[in-house]
Design an enzyme around this catalytic site. Sequence first.
Site, PDB file in Angstrom:
ATOM      1  N   CYS A  17       6.826  -6.062  14.365  1.00  0.00           N
ATOM      2  CA  CYS A  17       7.776  -4.958  14.262  1.00  0.00           C
ATOM      3  C   CYS A  17       8.250  -4.906  12.806  1.00  0.00           C
ATOM      4  O   CYS A  17       9.032  -5.754  12.353  1.00  0.00           O
ATOM      5  CB  CYS A  17       8.945  -5.216  15.213  1.00  0.00           C
ATOM      6  SG  CYS A  17      10.143  -3.876  15.298  1.00  0.00           S
ATOM      7  N   CYS A  43      -4.314   4.878 -19.164  1.00  0.00           N
ATOM      8  CA  CYS A  43      -3.142   4.649 -18.310  1.00  0.00           C
ATOM      9  C   CYS A  43      -3.257   5.472 -17.030  1.00  0.00           C
ATOM     10  O   CYS A  43      -3.413   6.698 -17.068  1.00  0.00           O
ATOM     11  CB  CYS A  43      -1.873   5.024 -19.064  1.00  0.00           C
ATOM     12  SG  CYS A  43      -0.377   4.947 -18.054  1.00  0.00           S
TER      13      CYS A  43
END
Length: 329
Positions: free
Chosen positions: A154, A184
């Site tokens: 969970c 980049c």
Amino acid sequence: MTLNWKIIFVLVFFLPAPFFCGFSAEDKNDGEYSYMKKIIKTDEEWKRHLTPEQFAITRQKGTEAAFCGMMHDSKKPGIYYCVCCALPLFTSKQKFTSGTGWPSFFSPYNEKHINTRIDTGHGMTRTEVLCARCDAHLGHVFSDGPKPTGLRYCINSDALSFMQDSSLAEKDTGIKRATFGAGCFWHVEADFAKIKGVLSVSSGFMGGKVQFPSYEEVCTGKTGHAEVVHLEFDPKQVTYEQLLDAFWKLHDPTTLNKQGADVGSQYRSVIFFHDKDQEKSANESKEKMDKSGTFKSKIVTEVHSATEFYRAEDYHQRYAEKHPGVCGL
């Protein structure tokens, strides 16, 4: 034998190898994931890269309200990563509808990627689930899940980052992949995301020798990785050849290990192909561009077979969108 030589003898022959490698024995795991360096940051460092909600959950063991997380009912095929360090934690194939209001999984991506420990907080005894690399709090695991494990991990949505991966879909979708390095990845990701038919774009790393590298490690230039963007595209809307045309236009493929002010092998121009057709198209496109006279110097773009893609940390994803004006966009 002098004292100095005795010391050297002891260091070389009796200290364990990890002492000389810059990481502890705990950092070096067996099997496929033979190297995964622990990531340790201060709270202030984490706050710079996480939203307040992400920080409260992953670093302060908070819990988001049920049915409020973005991923609790998502059915998209893909991989769920740690929002802090981008370690893959779960996939859509392990996800199931639990009705609890939180993303639920019956098993992890790899058991070595999570840790568990007893949590006695809030007057209860539960088993806490943490990221094995950065110790982020993810949620808890319970023994009321479906077969084959009987477990229910969970997990908080805000502890996760998602990347679409159509190869995990139940049926063949016809969706294709492409991977490009053009400096980049912030601006490269933004440029490709604008193209119609590109369904998803993720910033990350490829082509290196270190497994699960962090951004800081890649920036040293020592891991061998290139900053890349990993695409999923619909070939009915955009062809691979059209993506190659866009690739040539968004950077200078004639500068070796350099794009603008960014210098280093991680910024190299590179095409990673995913099949023979892409390999042929990439080489033909490169040759065509070289002969066209578009660039004054010879193209130095590398063309290689795609290897493992390592997604960059969540704060790098959609960076230009989150920070308008960066990279001139």
